[in-house]
Motif scaffolding. Structure first.
Motif, PDB file in Angstrom:
ATOM      1  N   UNK A   1       0.924  -1.121   0.200  1.00 25.39           N
ATOM      2  CA  UNK A   1       0.027   0.140  -0.102  1.00 25.39           C
ATOM      3  C   UNK A   1       0.740   1.199   0.056  1.00 25.39           C
ATOM      4  N   UNK A   2       2.055   1.028   0.798  1.00 23.15           N
ATOM      5  CA  UNK A   2       2.909   2.394   0.818  1.00 23.15           C
ATOM      6  C   UNK A   2       3.498   2.557  -0.641  1.00 23.15           C
ATOM      7  N   UNK A   3       3.886   1.429  -1.368  1.00 22.66           N
ATOM      8  CA  UNK A   3       4.567   1.460  -2.687  1.00 22.66           C
ATOM      9  C   UNK A   3       3.583   1.932  -3.796  1.00 22.66           C
ATOM     10  N   UNK A   4       2.653   1.220  -3.679  1.00 22.78           N
ATOM     11  CA  UNK A   4       1.779   1.505  -4.832  1.00 22.78           C
ATOM     12  C   UNK A   4       0.698   2.257  -4.866  1.00 22.78           C
ATOM     13  N   UNK A   5      -0.083   2.489  -3.623  1.00 21.70           N
ATOM     14  CA  UNK A   5      -1.256   3.166  -3.556  1.00 21.70           C
ATOM     15  C   UNK A   5      -0.800   4.635  -2.723  1.00 21.70           C
ATOM     16  N   UNK A   6       0.433   4.813  -2.446  1.00 27.45           N
ATOM     17  CA  UNK A   6       1.130   5.672  -1.661  1.00 27.45           C
ATOM     18  C   UNK A   6       0.210   6.345  -0.317  1.00 27.45           C
ATOM     19  N   UNK A   7      -0.129   5.234   0.251  1.00 31.39           N
ATOM     20  CA  UNK A   7      -0.947   5.396   1.523  1.00 31.39           C
ATOM     21  C   UNK A   7       0.187   5.812   2.311  1.00 31.39           C
ATOM     22  N   UNK A   8      -0.425   6.758   3.496  1.00 28.73           N
ATOM     23  CA  UNK A   8       0.438   7.140   4.664  1.00 28.73           C
ATOM     24  C   UNK A   8       0.655   6.153   5.844  1.00 28.73           C
ATOM     25  N   UNK A   9       1.521   5.673   6.052  1.00 33.42           N
ATOM     26  CA  UNK A   9       1.870   4.687   7.021  1.00 33.42           C
ATOM     27  C   UNK A   9       2.395   5.004   8.376  1.00 33.42           C
ATOM     28  N   UNK A  10       1.648   4.879   9.298  1.00 28.68           N
ATOM     29  CA  UNK A  10       1.796   5.641  10.597  1.00 28.68           C
ATOM     30  C   UNK A  10       2.920   4.620  11.549  1.00 28.68           C
ATOM     31  N   UNK A  11       3.363   5.229  12.566  1.00 26.54           N
ATOM     32  CA  UNK A  11       4.364   4.317  13.314  1.00 26.54           C
ATOM     33  C   UNK A  11       3.666   3.088  13.602  1.00 26.54           C
ATOM     34  N   UNK A  12       2.488   3.200  14.125  1.00 27.97           N
ATOM     35  CA  UNK A  12       1.879   1.925  14.861  1.00 27.97           C
ATOM     36  C   UNK A  12       1.849   0.910  13.701  1.00 27.97           C
ATOM     37  N   UNK A  13       1.670   0.999  12.559  1.00 25.47           N
ATOM     38  CA  UNK A  13       1.603  -0.019  11.540  1.00 25.47           C
ATOM     39  C   UNK A  13       2.765  -0.268  11.151  1.00 25.47           C
ATOM     40  N   UNK A  14       3.842   0.427  11.074  1.00 22.08           N
ATOM     41  CA  UNK A  14       5.463   0.127  10.858  1.00 22.08           C
ATOM     42  C   UNK A  14       5.770  -0.794  12.194  1.00 22.08           C
ATOM     43  N   UNK A  15       5.051  -0.609  12.972  1.00 22.09           N
ATOM     44  CA  UNK A  15       5.603  -1.303  14.354  1.00 22.09           C
ATOM     45  C   UNK A  15       5.205  -2.555  14.087  1.00 22.09           C
ATOM     46  N   UNK A  16       3.812  -2.838  13.523  1.00 25.43           N
ATOM     47  CA  UNK A  16       3.069  -4.113  13.595  1.00 25.43           C
ATOM     48  C   UNK A  16       4.073  -4.791  12.248  1.00 25.43           C
ATOM     49  N   UNK A  17       4.494  -4.227  11.575  1.00 30.87           N
ATOM     50  CA  UNK A  17       5.074  -5.019  10.074  1.00 30.87           C
ATOM     51  C   UNK A  17       6.663  -5.531  10.954  1.00 30.87           C
ATOM     52  N   UNK A  18       7.266  -4.647  11.747  1.00 30.36           N
ATOM     53  CA  UNK A  18       8.527  -5.194  12.234  1.00 30.36           C
ATOM     54  C   UNK A  18       8.224  -6.267  13.198  1.00 30.36           C
ATOM     55  N   UNK A  19       7.193  -6.200  14.047  1.00 30.66           N
ATOM     56  CA  UNK A  19       6.705  -7.339  14.889  1.00 30.66           C
ATOM     57  C   UNK A  19       6.462  -8.588  14.226  1.00 30.66           C
TER      58      UNK A  19
ATOM     59  N   UNK B   1      -1.241  -8.848  -2.464  1.00 30.08           N
ATOM     60  CA  UNK B   1      -1.203  -8.199  -3.899  1.00 30.08           C
ATOM     61  C   UNK B   1      -2.762  -8.131  -4.138  1.00 30.08           C
ATOM     62  N   UNK B   2      -3.583  -9.219  -3.983  1.00 24.80           N
ATOM     63  CA  UNK B   2      -5.130  -9.254  -4.381  1.00 24.80           C
ATOM     64  C   UNK B   2      -5.823  -8.351  -3.412  1.00 24.80           C
ATOM     65  N   UNK B   3      -5.427  -8.137  -2.396  1.00 26.11           N
ATOM     66  CA  UNK B   3      -6.081  -6.786  -1.572  1.00 26.11           C
ATOM     67  C   UNK B   3      -5.752  -5.631  -2.192  1.00 26.11           C
ATOM     68  N   UNK B   4      -4.412  -5.331  -2.348  1.00 26.03           N
ATOM     69  CA  UNK B   4      -4.178  -4.161  -2.990  1.00 26.03           C
ATOM     70  C   UNK B   4      -4.881  -3.766  -4.096  1.00 26.03           C
ATOM     71  N   UNK B   5      -4.920  -4.958  -4.968  1.00 32.54           N
ATOM     72  CA  UNK B   5      -5.848  -4.554  -6.279  1.00 32.54           C
ATOM     73  C   UNK B   5      -7.260  -4.278  -6.202  1.00 32.54           C
ATOM     74  N   UNK B   6      -7.685  -4.886  -4.909  1.00 32.24           N
ATOM     75  CA  UNK B   6      -9.157  -4.540  -4.902  1.00 32.24           C
ATOM     76  C   UNK B   6      -9.078  -3.331  -4.320  1.00 32.24           C
ATOM     77  N   UNK B   7      -8.270  -2.675  -3.581  1.00 28.40           N
ATOM     78  CA  UNK B   7      -8.269  -1.268  -3.254  1.00 28.40           C
ATOM     79  C   UNK B   7      -7.981  -0.273  -4.359  1.00 28.40           C
ATOM     80  N   UNK B   8      -7.198  -0.703  -5.248  1.00 27.86           N
ATOM     81  CA  UNK B   8      -7.081   0.040  -6.483  1.00 27.86           C
ATOM     82  C   UNK B   8      -8.275   0.278  -7.322  1.00 27.86           C
ATOM     83  N   UNK B   9      -8.897  -0.861  -7.426  1.00 23.93           N
ATOM     84  CA  UNK B   9     -10.224  -1.023  -8.220  1.00 23.93           C
ATOM     85  C   UNK B   9     -11.388  -0.183  -7.538  1.00 23.93           C
ATOM     86  N   UNK B  10     -11.219  -0.049  -6.117  1.00 28.36           N
ATOM     87  CA  UNK B  10     -12.207   0.531  -5.320  1.00 28.36           C
ATOM     88  C   UNK B  10     -13.558  -0.142  -5.625  1.00 28.36           C
ATOM     89  N   UNK B  11     -14.831   0.691  -5.691  1.00 26.80           N
ATOM     90  CA  UNK B  11     -16.060   0.006  -5.880  1.00 26.80           C
ATOM     91  C   UNK B  11     -16.484  -0.202  -7.186  1.00 26.80           C
TER      92      UNK B  11
END
Length: 298
Positions: A113-131, A163-173
């Protein structure tokens, strides 16, 4: 929590139980059937869910209609790689270890989501990735144990689901649910069907039983997720997916005589905590009902 929402949460728990049974069925094949063949028949049996995926006014041809053909085809490809990855994982690893690595999916979603959707990722989500990745290191213990293709398959399965989830976000509704579901089935049936031909072997009676269980239980799970999503918000439907780990441990112990050691338990706890934290922090969500058959966390 009102009655309808409570029913939705209960249906989601039942759905993820069905997914766990589906994975146990494919593991019972234990390499007797090539993964390409298992993926193909998973797609064929997944056709059983189509009447429940169609919305009023939709027709079968809408499964192939799309607002973005390139993303639709990528969705189909991810269904194939996701299925092959998870089948390989469950064939070569214990159920608990396979699920443990597949549950990297939320961490992959954050990064993609950060790379392809340019979403803002907060420190809590970064912490979750590291964990989450710390949990993977605890489970894999690189340098202290031998890794095999099953570990790679689990990572590929989790990444494909992300990737499937990110694709669904990109396609929206803009995309119909039946189109997203149809892309997954088309990928499995066409691509896996072609790839399985050189090593095709007609299944025996027992193998047919496990193949049917694999495909039909995944189809049932998809229908239950659709029903759950109609009654409860995605924020309540998604977290019960981690109940699959409980079923993996139970089924692994009772059916496959697996054992859960302490590093595996600690690593699993870290990965599950990472995934739940990511789910709680996400502001943009995708209907779980659109998930692909036989890709789970799917």
């Amino acid at each position: 929590m009102d009655r309808s929402v409570a029913q939705g949460v209960l249906l989601s728990f039942l759905a993820y139980f069905a997914y766990a049974l589906s994975d146990a069925a494919v593991k019972l094949l234990e390499g007797g059937i090539h993964p390409f063949q298992s993926a193909f028949f998973g797609g064929v049996f997944g056709l059983a869910a189509i009447p429940f995926v169609l919305r009023p006014g939709e027709r079968l041809f809408h499964a192939f209609a799309t607002t973005n053909r390139k993303l639709w085809l990528l969705r189909a490809l991810m269904a194939v790689t996701g299925a092959l990855g998870s089948i390989t994982a469950f064939t070569h690893l214990s159920m608990a270890e396979a699920f443990c690595l597949l549950f990297l999916l939320p961490a992959f979603v954050t990064l993609l989501s950060l790379v392809f959707l340019k979403e803002s990722i907060g420190w809590r989500r970064w912490a979750a990735v590291v964990v989450g990745f710390a949990g993977v290191l605890v489970v894999l213990r690189p340098g202290f144990r031998e890794l095999n293709i099953g570990h790679l398959g689990a990572v590929v399965g989790g990444f494909s689901g992300a990737v499937t989830i990110v694709l669904m976000r990109a396609l929206g509704g803009r995309e119909r649910r039946i189109s997203l579901y149809g892309a997954g089935l088309a990928g499995l049936i066409v691509v896996a069907g072609v790839l399985m031909l050189p090593e095709f072997r007609w299944p025996n009676a027992v193998q047919w039983l496990w193949l049917a269980g694999y495909g039909l239980l995944a189809a049932v799970a998809n229908v239950l997720i659709i029903a759950a999503s109609a009654k409860a918000p995605a924020s309540l439907v998604a977290p019960p997916q981690y109940s699959q780990m409980i079923w993996a441990i139970i089924l692994g112990y009772l059916v496959f005589h697996d054992r859960l050691d302490w590093p595996m338990a600690v690593g699993t706890a870290l990965i599950v905590a990472s995934g739940l934290l990511t789910l709680l922090r996400e502001k943009k969500r995708v209907p779980v009902a659109a998930a692909a058959p036989a890709i789970h966390p799917q």
